[in-house]
Scaffold this motif. Structure first.
Motif, PDB file in Angstrom:
ATOM      1  N   GLU A   1       0.842  -1.177   0.000  1.00  0.00           N
ATOM      2  CA  GLU A   1       0.000   0.000   0.000  1.00  0.00           C
ATOM      3  C   GLU A   1       0.887   1.240   0.000  1.00  0.00           C
ATOM      4  N   THR A  57     -12.962   0.512  -2.506  1.00  0.00           N
ATOM      5  CA  THR A  57     -13.360  -0.374  -1.432  1.00  0.00           C
ATOM      6  C   THR A  57     -14.863  -0.627  -1.466  1.00  0.00           C
ATOM      7  N   THR A  97      -7.851   3.994   4.654  1.00  0.00           N
ATOM      8  CA  THR A  97      -9.310   3.801   4.686  1.00  0.00           C
ATOM      9  C   THR A  97      -9.921   4.431   5.933  1.00  0.00           C
ATOM     10  N   ASP A 129     -11.031  -3.801   1.332  1.00  0.00           N
ATOM     11  CA  ASP A 129     -10.470  -3.807  -0.019  1.00  0.00           C
ATOM     12  C   ASP A 129     -11.126  -4.936  -0.820  1.00  0.00           C
ATOM     13  N   ILE A 149      -8.247   2.896  -2.244  1.00  0.00           N
ATOM     14  CA  ILE A 149      -7.002   2.430  -1.659  1.00  0.00           C
ATOM     15  C   ILE A 149      -5.989   2.286  -2.789  1.00  0.00           C
TER      16      ILE A 149
END
Length: 297
Positions: free
Chosen positions: A149, A166, A201, A242, A265
């Motif tokens: 990420e 998401t 998130t 996700d 994301i």
């Protein structure tokens, strides 16, 4: 004494097959070539290595001793030659991949299994961890290919970026299932299972509620999307997930709905700028890129 490997290889093949013809077929050279190599070996060693009997070559006692000495060497070099061929054909080598936890519960094992199906001699090193650790591993050379990420903590990577949307997961018997799309207005005061406050998130969901002027109610804080989904299945609230955890969950017990405004994301495939990527790594990176592209927005 100057012995050449090709002479020893020809001698080894004759012992193995019992004939010059068989040795020639095994090594892919002519029968006169085999005979010439054997003659050279006998001349250099000053040993008689075979007796002829009914069209076959019978090793002498001296040949038996010599065969025992060179058998391991010849087979070992044959294995080296095969290993080179396998590497050229991308059938051997080692696949070294690291990913975040959310990809490790289904997507990565499936992709690696499919990739390795026709590569029985390829070894595999796979680990999952937090994205910061994945970046450290690739930087240190412990893994060739990483998925992590954002943000990237170093400028030492070759990267390919991906953005994913998401989904909001809720218990399968939740009255919220009546809505096709969930919003801060609908979810105000609904208990949330959330990632830690540093996770993108968490920040983006909090911001969505703040901008809508609605109260966001985090109830459970966890550190893995997979854990968050487990809490949803227990009826403890809703969560933002996700797409990979959703796609590869095999147990059920929850449903998903889009959340608006969309919470995204970002991830990246990373490799080191400092080290060349192996042929196996290059091939897997292409397949991984195509797989991730199916989920991007």
């Amino acid at each position: 004494m100057s012995l050449r490997f090709r002479q020893l290889q020809a001698f080894h093949a004759i012992v193995e097959t019992g004939t010059v013809t068989g040795a020639a077929n095994q090594l892919g050279i002519s029968q006169p070539g085999i005979s010439n190599l054997l003659a050279q070996l006998e001349r250099h060693t000053r040993l008689k290595l075979f007796e002829r009997s009914k069209g076959r070559l019978i090793p002498t006692p001296e040949a038996g001793v010599l065969y025992q000495e060179i058998d391991t060497v010849v087979r070992g070099l044959d294995h080296v030659a095969q290993a080179v061929t396998d590497l050229q054909n991308k059938q051997a080598g080692q696949l070294q991949v690291a990913s975040p936890h959310s990809l490790s519960f289904g997507m990565m094992p499936k992709l690696i299994a499919e990739f390795s199906a026709d590569k029985p001699d390829m070894s595999i090193a796979f680990q999952s961890n937090y994205s910061t650790k994945v970046q450290e591993w690739v930087l240190a050379g412990l893994f060739e290919v990483g998925i992590c990420e954002l943000p990237l903590l170093y400028d030492s990577f070759e990267t390919e970026m991906f953005q994913f949307e998401t989904l909001c997961a809720l218990p399968e018997d939740s009255p919220l299932a009546q809505y096709d799309v969930l919003t801060p207005e609908i979810l105000e005061d609904e208990p949330f299972i959330v990632m830690g406050p540093e996770h993108m998130t968490h920040r983006r969901t909090r911001e969505a509620f703040h901008n809508a002027g609605k109260r966001w109610r985090p109830r459970v804080h966890s550190h893995l999307f997979k854990n968050n989904l487990s809490f949803v299945k227990e009826g403890m609230g809703v969560t933002i997930l996700d797409p990979f955890v959703v796609k590869f969950d095999r147990e059920g017990g929850f449903i998903t709905r889009p959340f608006r405004p969309a919470v995204t994301i970002e991830m990246a495939i990373i490799t080191s700028k400092a080290r060349p990527l192996s042929a196996i790594g290059q091939e897997f990176r292409k397949i991984l890129s195509a797989e991730l592209a199916a989920y991007r927005i």
